[in-house]
Write a protein that holds these residues in place. Structure first.
Motif, PDB file in Angstrom:
ATOM      1  N   UNK A  59      -2.189  17.656  13.648  1.00  0.00           N
ATOM      2  CA  UNK A  59      -3.492  17.579  13.134  1.00  0.00           C
ATOM      3  C   UNK A  59      -4.118  18.998  13.063  1.00  0.00           C
ATOM      4  N   UNK A  60      -3.910  19.582  14.167  1.00  0.00           N
ATOM      5  CA  UNK A  60      -4.723  20.952  14.186  1.00  0.00           C
ATOM      6  C   UNK A  60      -3.851  21.930  13.420  1.00  0.00           C
ATOM      7  N   UNK A  61      -2.579  21.944  13.212  1.00  0.00           N
ATOM      8  CA  UNK A  61      -1.943  22.759  12.287  1.00  0.00           C
ATOM      9  C   UNK A  61      -2.209  22.477  10.895  1.00  0.00           C
ATOM     10  N   UNK A  62      -2.432  21.350  10.603  1.00  0.00           N
ATOM     11  CA  UNK A  62      -2.882  20.931   9.235  1.00  0.00           C
ATOM     12  C   UNK A  62      -4.267  21.619   8.857  1.00  0.00           C
ATOM     13  N   UNK A  63      -5.082  21.668   9.810  1.00  0.00           N
ATOM     14  CA  UNK A  63      -6.558  22.292   9.552  1.00  0.00           C
ATOM     15  C   UNK A  63      -6.577  23.691   9.179  1.00  0.00           C
ATOM     16  N   UNK A  64      -5.248  24.369   9.296  1.00  0.00           N
ATOM     17  CA  UNK A  64      -5.446  25.583   8.547  1.00  0.00           C
ATOM     18  C   UNK A  64      -4.999  25.460   7.091  1.00  0.00           C
ATOM     19  N   UNK A  65      -4.584  24.376   6.731  1.00  0.00           N
ATOM     20  CA  UNK A  65      -4.387  24.389   5.304  1.00  0.00           C
ATOM     21  C   UNK A  65      -5.527  23.464   4.467  1.00  0.00           C
TER      22      UNK A  65
END
Length: 258
Positions: A59-65
Motif C-alpha cells: 500500500x505504501x509503494x502504491x502511494x507513490x502512484x
C-alpha cells in the motif's frame, strides 16, 4: 434543509451522468488493472527485497502512484461542464428552476466526489491486492506514512480538479479543459525546477511550488527560501478562490445560450 435537498438531488444527477458513461468504467478499470499489474510484478521482486513484502508495504509503494487517480479526476473535472456544450444539452440544463450557481457547484461537487471515489478505490485495491499477494504482515509506522501520503495528495487533487473545472467552464471545450490542465500540471513542475536552479524567487508563488505540503516534513526539499507551511497554505487558498471566481463569472455572467 429543503434547499440542501434540492442541491443534493442536483449533485446526484451529475454523479449519475459521470458514472453512466462507459468512459468512467474504462478509466476505473484501468486504475484497478494497474494496481493489479503492480502487485503481480512486485510479488516476484519481493523475494529478493522488502519492497511490498506485506499488505502495508505494498500500500505504501502504491502511494507513490497517486498520479493515476489524479489524472482520472482531471479527465472528469475538465469535461463535466464543457460536455454540456458539446452535447448541446446546456439549454435543457439551464431551464431548470435551480440557479446557475447551484448548477455550477453541483457539477463541482460531483467532480470532487468522483475524485474521492477514485482515490478510495485506489487505496482499497492496493490493500486488497496487497493482502492477496503479500499477506497481512505487521502494521507499523508505515501505515501512518501511507495515510499521510494520501492526505497530502488529496490536497493536490482538490487544487488540480478546481483548476481543470475552471478551465472547462471558461473554455467550454472538453479537450482543452482536460489537455490544458494536464499540461499546466506537468509544465508547472518543470518550471519550478528551472526557476529553483536559477534562484528565481518569484517561483515560490506558483501553484506547482506549493502543491505538495508534504515537502515540509523534509526541509531540504523546499524549493525556495522563505517558503513555509503557512505560506504554501495561503498561496493555495488564493489560487483556489481565484479559480472559483473565474469559473463562477464564466458560467453565471456570460451568455451561455447555444
Amino acid at each position: 434543509m429543503k434547499r440542501l435537498g434540492k442541491f443534493g438531488r442536483l449533485v446526484k444527477n451529475e454523479l449519475m451522468k459521470v458514472f453512466v458513461r462507459p468512459r468512467t468504467a474504462v478509466l476505473l478499470g484501468v486504475l484497478i488493472s494497474i494496481v493489479f499489474g503492480t502487485a503481480c510484478f512486485l510479488r516476484y521482486v519481493a523475494a529478493a527485497s522488502q519492497v511490498g513484502s506485506d499488505i502495508w508495504g505494498f500500500a505504501f509503494q502504491c502511494s507513490h502512484m497517486l498520479l493515476l487517480p489524479l489524472i482520472l479526476s482531471l479527465i472528469v473535472a475538465g469535461d463535466i461542464v464543457s460536455c454540456e456544450f458539446g452535447w448541446g444539452t446546456i439549454k435543457l440544463l439551464l431551464i431548470r428552476p435551480a440557479s446557475r450557481t447551484k448548477i455550477l457547484y453541483a457539477k463541482y461537487a460531483a467532480a470532487l466526489l468522483f475524485s474521492v471515489v477514485s482515490l478510495a478505490l485506489f487505496f482499497v485495491m492496493s490493500l486488497l491486492f496487497g493482502l492477496v499477494f503479500f499477506g497481512w504482515g505487521s502494521p507499523d509506522k508505515i501505515v501512518g506514512q501511507t495515510l499521510a501520503e494520501y492526505g497530502y495528495y488529496f490536497i493536490q487533487i482538490v487544487m488540480m480538479v478546481t483548476l481543470a473545472f475552471a478551465i472547462s467552464t471558461v473554455s467550454r471545450s472538453s479537450s482543452l479543459g482536460i489537455g490544458l490542465s494536464m499540461f499546466l500540471m506537468f509544465i508547472g513542475m518543470f518550471l519550478v525546477e528551472i526557476l529553483k536552479t536559477f534562484g528565481v524567487q518569484w517561483g515560490k508563488y506558483l501553484l506547482a511550488a506549493n502543491l505538495d505540503l508534504g515537502q515540509y516534513e523534509a526541509a531540504q526539499l523546499i524549493p525556495f527560501a522563505g517558503m513555509s507551511l503557512g505560506f504554501s497554505t495561503a498561496v493555495l487558498v488564493v489560487h483556489f478562490l481565484f479559480f472559483h471566481v473565474v469559473a463562477w463569472i464564466a458560467f453565471t455572467k456570460r451568455d451561455v445560450a447555444v
